[in-house]
Design a protein around this motif. Structure first.
Motif, PDB file in Angstrom:
ATOM      1  N   PRO A 146       0.856  -1.195   0.000  1.00 26.14           N
ATOM      2  CA  PRO A 146       0.000   0.000   0.000  1.00 26.14           C
ATOM      3  C   PRO A 146       0.885   1.235   0.000  1.00 26.14           C
ATOM      4  O   PRO A 146       1.898   1.261   0.690  1.00 26.14           O
ATOM      5  N   SER A 153      -4.042   5.779   2.931  1.00 22.10           N
ATOM      6  CA  SER A 153      -3.211   6.735   3.673  1.00 22.10           C
ATOM      7  C   SER A 153      -3.255   8.140   3.076  1.00 22.10           C
ATOM      8  O   SER A 153      -2.884   9.109   3.738  1.00 22.10           O
ATOM      9  N   SER A 157      -1.568  -0.919   9.598  1.00 19.56           N
ATOM     10  CA  SER A 157      -0.159  -0.574   9.822  1.00 19.56           C
ATOM     11  C   SER A 157      -0.079   0.704  10.634  1.00 19.56           C
ATOM     12  O   SER A 157      -1.072   1.401  10.823  1.00 19.56           O
ATOM     13  N   GLU A 194       8.152  -6.218   8.528  1.00 19.93           N
ATOM     14  CA  GLU A 194       8.774  -5.231   7.641  1.00 19.93           C
ATOM     15  C   GLU A 194      10.115  -4.751   8.174  1.00 19.93           C
ATOM     16  O   GLU A 194      10.191  -4.113   9.227  1.00 19.93           O
ATOM     17  N   GLY A 250      12.982  -4.983   1.011  1.00 19.81           N
ATOM     18  CA  GLY A 250      14.123  -5.502   0.276  1.00 19.81           C
ATOM     19  C   GLY A 250      13.812  -6.532  -0.793  1.00 19.81           C
ATOM     20  O   GLY A 250      14.736  -7.099  -1.380  1.00 19.81           O
ATOM     21  N   GLN A 290       5.991  -8.835   0.249  1.00 24.11           N
ATOM     22  CA  GLN A 290       5.348  -7.582  -0.169  1.00 24.11           C
ATOM     23  C   GLN A 290       6.416  -6.707  -0.820  1.00 24.11           C
ATOM     24  O   GLN A 290       7.522  -6.595  -0.296  1.00 24.11           O
ATOM     25  N   GLY A 328       7.311  -2.867  -2.262  1.00 22.73           N
ATOM     26  CA  GLY A 328       6.950  -1.458  -2.350  1.00 22.73           C
ATOM     27  C   GLY A 328       7.735  -0.752  -3.441  1.00 22.73           C
ATOM     28  O   GLY A 328       7.198  -0.405  -4.493  1.00 22.73           O
ATOM     29  N   THR A 329       9.040  -0.594  -3.205  1.00 20.47           N
ATOM     30  CA  THR A 329       9.881   0.159  -4.137  1.00 20.47           C
ATOM     31  C   THR A 329       9.816  -0.423  -5.552  1.00 20.47           C
ATOM     32  O   THR A 329       9.766   0.303  -6.541  1.00 20.47           O
TER      33      THR A 329
END
Ligand SMILES: Cc1cc2nc3c(=O)[nH]c(=O)nc-3n(C[C@H](O)[C@H](O)[C@H](O)COP(=O)(O)O)c2cc1C
Length: 311
Positions: free
Chosen positions: A21, A46, A97, A139, A174, A193, A195-196
């Protein structure tokens, strides 16, 4: 070879790969690409723009018939009815989160949703399990985004949490490929998961300048800010964030600026580009389906190679 574990069963996905997210970014364009490729797309809340979020969830149902989830980043919640809002959207899977897991878990679970809580430490993991969550997103501090000021790397945190809880774990921080996913599974995760990796994907709505900055980043090109304050955050190294890195007494949140000018306007100094260390491993902007297909193939090739080499 198919994936089959508690995460694929609980989420109803083919590949236990969850798109992170991310405020404004984790919307239908990106999330539907992930769900259609066999992973789990997540819609953010968010941004606080719940009317837009409602519309994005409606669009998701046009763009995919596959499962997807929603995230509640508790620290950013402005609407006291956020839980009812999420329940009303009819989604089955929620990650919570940046907050106390006791706050929303039971209400969400009573409505039949599957709830995973994001944790940055062992104590947070134990507290979430105590609160009754169905699973954890563990995380590590190398990941992009808002962070616990006392960051712990995925390599240390994941096996530690695994050794103390029984619920399924999605590892975050990572991960970009099948080899890193196989490493997460070796350490006890049943899903990852990203993200980047997803910020830089072709379907990500962010400006080309951010994607190019990720592609060009070295592994040393992120900064960890706000260790003295909360939330801390990991972001791309720019002139602004390098200056903030050298000013640990300044609360970086007071200098966050205008996120949308960076996210969609491409002005990399207008705000802070939340980004993980793994940017140093990303060398191209690629379509989500290509990324996920490659992750799948590389995951199974990695475990096969290891088992041939050592068994
Ligand atoms: C731009 C950006 C925005 C994020 N926003 C959120 C958020 O709204 N809620 C949340 O739970 N995590 C958020 N995160 C953290 C991600 O969910 C994810 O766990 C993290 O990016 C994983 O590490 P990686 O960047 O190495 O893949 C964000 C991360 C990034 C990069």
């Amino acid at each position: 070879m198919p994936f089959k574990n508690r995460i694929t069963d609980m989420l109803g996905v083919e590949v236990p790969l969850v798109q992170a997210p991310m405020g404004w970014i984790a919307r239908s364009q990106l999330a539907s690409a992930v769900s259609n490729a066999g992973g789990l797309g997540i819609i953010e809340t968010s941004s606080g723009e719940l009317d837009a979020v409602r519309e994005e969830i409606r669009r998701m149902r046009e763009l995919t018939d596959k499962p997807f989830g929603v995230n509640i980043a508790q620290a950013f919640v402005r609407d006291p009815d956020i839980v009812q809002f999420v329940i009303d959207q009819g989604v089955r899977f929620v990650t919570t989160s940046a907050g106390n897991p006791e706050r929303y878990t039971q209400q969400l679970k009573s409505a039949g949703l599957t709830v995973f809580h994001v944790v940055p430490s062992l104590s947070a993991a134990l507290k979430a399990v105590e609160a009754g969550v169905d699973g954890l997103v563990v995380e590590g501090g190398e990941g992009g985004g808002f962070k616990n000021p006392r960051d712990v790397s995925t390599m240390v945190l994941l096996p530690l949490v695994r050794s103390r809880v029984d619920v399924p774990i999605i590892a975050a921080g990572g991960f970009i490929d099948g080899a890193s996913m196989a490493a997460a599974f070796a350490l006890g995760a049943e899903g990852v998961q990203m993200g980047t990796r997803m910020v830089s994907a072709a379907e990500s709505p962010v400006h080309q300048n951010w994607k190019a900055a990720i592609v060009n980043a070295r592994e040393t090109d992120t900064v960890f800010l706000n260790r003295k304050y909360s939330p801390a955050l990991r972001a791309l190294r720019t002139e602004k964030t390098t200056r903030l890195e050298d000013q640990p007494d300044v609360n970086a949140m007071t200098e966050f600026g205008t996120a949308l000018d960076l996210y969609f306007g491409g002005d990399m100094e207008a705000s802070i580009a939340l980004t993980g260390q793994v940017a140093g491993r990303i060398d191209a902007v690629r379509p989500v389906a290509e990324i996920i297909d490659e992750v799948k193939a590389e995951f199974f090739a990695t475990i096969e190679k290891l088992s041939k080499q050592y068994l």
